[in-house]
Design an enzyme around this catalytic site. Structure first.
Site, mmCIF file in Angstrom:
data_model
loop_
_atom_site.group_PDB
_atom_site.id
_atom_site.type_symbol
_atom_site.label_atom_id
_atom_site.label_comp_id
_atom_site.label_asym_id
_atom_site.label_seq_id
_atom_site.Cartn_x
_atom_site.Cartn_y
_atom_site.Cartn_z
ATOM 1 N N LYS A 116 0.807 -1.212 0.000
ATOM 2 C CA LYS A 116 0.000 0.000 0.000
ATOM 3 C C LYS A 116 0.845 1.268 0.000
ATOM 4 C CE LYS A 116 -3.955 -2.129 2.382
ATOM 5 N NZ LYS A 116 -3.417 -3.467 2.602
ATOM 6 N N GLU A 200 -2.647 6.362 8.260
ATOM 7 C CA GLU A 200 -3.438 7.287 7.455
ATOM 8 C C GLU A 200 -4.414 8.069 8.326
ATOM 9 O OE1 GLU A 200 -3.691 5.031 3.142
ATOM 10 O OE2 GLU A 200 -5.445 5.024 4.451
ATOM 11 N N HIS A 234 -13.846 -3.593 9.275
ATOM 12 C CA HIS A 234 -13.219 -3.279 7.981
ATOM 13 C C HIS A 234 -13.462 -4.361 6.931
ATOM 14 C CE1 HIS A 234 -11.318 -0.007 10.110
ATOM 15 N NE2 HIS A 234 -10.753 -0.860 10.946
ATOM 16 N N ARG A 296 -7.087 -8.146 -8.920
ATOM 17 C CA ARG A 296 -7.778 -9.427 -9.090
ATOM 18 C C ARG A 296 -9.268 -9.149 -9.247
ATOM 19 N NH1 ARG A 296 -10.241 -9.412 -4.212
ATOM 20 N NH2 ARG A 296 -9.081 -8.710 -2.391
#
Length: 651
Positions: A116, A200, A234, A296
């Site tokens: 990420k 973040e 999440h 994907r």
């Protein structure tokens, strides 16, 4: 086009790929672990090859065994599905080195988006907006804590590898940061082999909107957006397409950003660009930021297929076989609305704890698209993700599609394992969700109302008592077929339902069921495998299923389960009460924070159990002193194993 492909996956996605391949005249090879030898995807494929024991590290993650199976069966290409090896660039390279085609993006594209932090740096360079945060290489806890302070709480700690909500922790206070960091890094390491994280800024009214992209290595297009904001821990629960409140201006901006991201890495195949969106002031062209790319096919791809009329698996096969993109951007249109709900074997009332069990009864409505990899009688094992099915509905507009989803959820019947079906039904009926007021915090805000156990109505208990006695009988309800206490009056029988004793009287198709002073009168007629019930207030249809020492009654869109005690069993939990902490499922003990002789408060964390690819913290049921530990870090334990024993505090 390929003549034969191997599917390096299991469950519903393997079945999904097999279905399209068969329609296209392409033969399929399934692979399976020892635990999946009798599974639906094995039965559905043209051929199947065993690749190892149940643990994924010894089967579905064994690249060499999978490639060997492809070579031995004459497969020309490998479809990875999602999860497992689908985003592993080394696997892609090994497939190509073996002279086979990988049905998906290149190894370089996967690497570019696989971590990420690196992906965000690449997107920032490409002009795609990214969330403010720290995406660098330094991983010292004190340094990361300082970065979190600089960003400003709340922050989100995210494992830089993988996805699916694993290795992700929301931190709202500085004092909680060290423990959350250690937990996220540990889960990232165990799930993806990488304990590095990024930090973040947490958007306080976030929506999760993603764009389906498709490329052929030279060009790329998008197939519009999906809203995946309904999440818990999440992980996505219900997805829809298109996104509620989306305007053409914002759709064009997000679509352009997604295509720019795909083109930046020469992407080929199906992929998803995930954006975090600030929903506090509606959707705006300047209010979305790149989160990550999934290189994907996504779990929720059916909703995109439903609104575009595109078979994304067919597109994957065609592009991998060397064909150009099947459509141009201007040829694509949104037609209608679609929802997908993920049915899992898990217990919402216990923090969505994954469950195991045998699917003694499984019935889906014909009105919905069902994506599943299981059948009645199959086992939900602790080795894999506990998904049972994806329930997909479509309508002309959002209201119609959502109405059909509610009806489909109410008509779905599962017995033998605890599931989240009632939670899904309540969520689909949530007033705010119905109005399109969605954000990632909705489930957490209304968790109590959405997950509270439903109390069984008296009529359900009465029907359970009848079912336990085999009533009404097949072909009629004549009590003359049963022995009962009878002397020129109604027949009577006694049966125990859970902890209660029921007295059942009958006369023809009329029954009276008493639980102590409470009495329920009803008329019941068998119609096939269902019951036509008249309780005096209304007439309705129900079903009662006997299975594994239990009876489950399905009525009014809910399932009510009751134990049928074995009259020969001698009871006893010798008063274990809250003195023992038991393993809720088979799993691996990751860590133990309790020490013998230490005093603990109620709710104090005692140990961490890893099961079904997630970490579960087990806490003290009451205050006490740790008397004994039944397992240590690294121990594999069975369901019900004693992990910690407590004794009362002195005084």
């Amino acid at each position: 086009m390929f003549r034969k492909i191997l599917i390096a996956n299991r469950g519903e996605i393997a079945c999904r790929v097999i279905r399209t391949a068969r329609r296209m005249g392409v033969s399929t090879v399934a692979v399976y672990s020892d635990a999946d030898a009798a599974s639906l995807h094995v039965a559905s494929a043209d051929e199947a090859v065993g690749i190892g024991p149940a643990p994924v590290s010894q089967s579905y993650l064994k690249a060499d065994a999978i490639i060997a199976a492809a070579k031995a069966t004459g497969a020309e290409a490998i479809h990875p599905g999602f999860g497992f090896l689908s985003e592993n660039p080394e696997f892609v390279e090994a497939v190509e080195a073996a002279g086979l085609v990988f049905i998906g993006p290149s190894a370089s594209a996967i690497r570019a988006m696989g971590l990420k932090d690196a992906a965000k740096a690449l997107m920032e360079k490409a002009g795609v907006p990214v969330v403010p945060g720290y995406h660098g290489p330094r991983q010292e806890p004190d340094f990361l804590a300082g970065e979190a302070e600089a960003i400003g709480y709340p922050v989100l700690i995210k494992a830089r590898a993988g996805g699916g909500g694993k290795g992700m922790r929301l931190v709202e206070r500085a004092e909680d940061f060290p423990a959350a960091l250690a937990s996220a890094a540990s889960e990232g390491k165990s799930s993806f082999g990488d304990g590095a994280v990024l930090i973040e800024k947490y958007v306080t009214a976030p929506r999760h909107i993603e764009v389906q992209v498709f490329g052929d290595g030279k060009d790329a297009i998008h197939l519009f957006e999906r809203d995946c904001s309904l999440q818990r821990r999440h992980q996505k629960v219900i997805e829809e397409a298109p996104a509620p409140g989306m305007t053409e201006e914002v759709r064009a901006a997000m679509g352009a950003a997604a295509v720019k991201a795909a083109k930046a890495i020469g992407y080929a195949g199906a992929g998803t660009i995930e954006f975090i969106v600030d929903g506090s002031r509606g959707l705006r062209p300047d209010g979305f930021w790149f989160m990550e790319m999934n290189t994907r096919l996504q779990v929720e791809h059916p909703v995109t297929e439903e609104i575009t009329g595109v078979d994304l698996v067919e597109w994957q096969l065609r592009v991998a076989a060397g064909e150009p993109l099947p459509m141009r951007q201007e040829d694509l249109r949104i037609d209608g609305w679609a929802f997908e709900a993920r049915l899992y074997a898990e217990d919402p009332a216990k923090g969505f704890l994954p469950a195991t069990g045998r699917l003694d009864h499984l019935d889906f409505p014909n009105s919905a698209r069902i994506e599943t990899g299981v059948r009645p009688g199959d086992e939900i094992t602790p080795f894999y993700d506990p998904m049972i099915a994806k329930i997909v509905t479509r309508g002309r507009d959002r209201a119609e599609a959502l109405s059909r989803l509610r009806a489909a959820l109410e008509a779905t019947e599962v017995a033998g394992s605890v599931t989240n079906i009632d939670f899904l039904a309540r969520l689909a009926a949530h007033e705010g969700f119905g109005r399109g007021e969605v954000d990632t915090g909705l489930i957490a805000r209304d968790a109590e109302a959405l997950t509270a156990p439903r109390e069984a109505p008296s009529v359900a208990r009465a029907l359970a008592a009848l079912a336990a006695l085999g009533l009404p009988a097949e072909g009629g309800a004549e009590w003359s077929r049963r022995d009962g206490f009878r002397l020129w009056g109604p027949a009577r029988s006694l049966v125990r339902i859970g902890e209660a004793l029921a007295e059942v009287e009958t006369a023809g198709e009329c029954f009276s069921v008493a639980f102590g002073a409470e009495r329920v009168g009803l008329s019941v007629k068998r119609e096939g495998d269902r019951l036509r019930v008249d309780d005096g207030a209304r007439i309705f249809t129900a079903r009662a299923v006997l299975h594994g020492g239990r009876v489950t009654v399905f009525m009014d869109g809910a399932a009510h389960g009751f134990a049928l005690p074995d009259p020969l069993a001698v009871g006893g939990d010798a008063g274990a009460g809250g003195d023992m902490v038991l393993s809720p499922m088979p799993g691996l003990v990751k860590s133990v924070s309790a020490a013998v002789g230490a005093a603990v408060e109620k709710g104090a964390p005692l140990c961490v159990l890893e099961a079904m690819k997630m970490e579960h913290t087990l806490k003290a049921p009451r205050a006490g002193v740790v008397a004994a530990l039944g397992a240590g870090p690294g121990d594999q334990v069975e369901e019900g194993a004693i992990l910690v024993t407590l004794e009362p505090l002195d005084g």
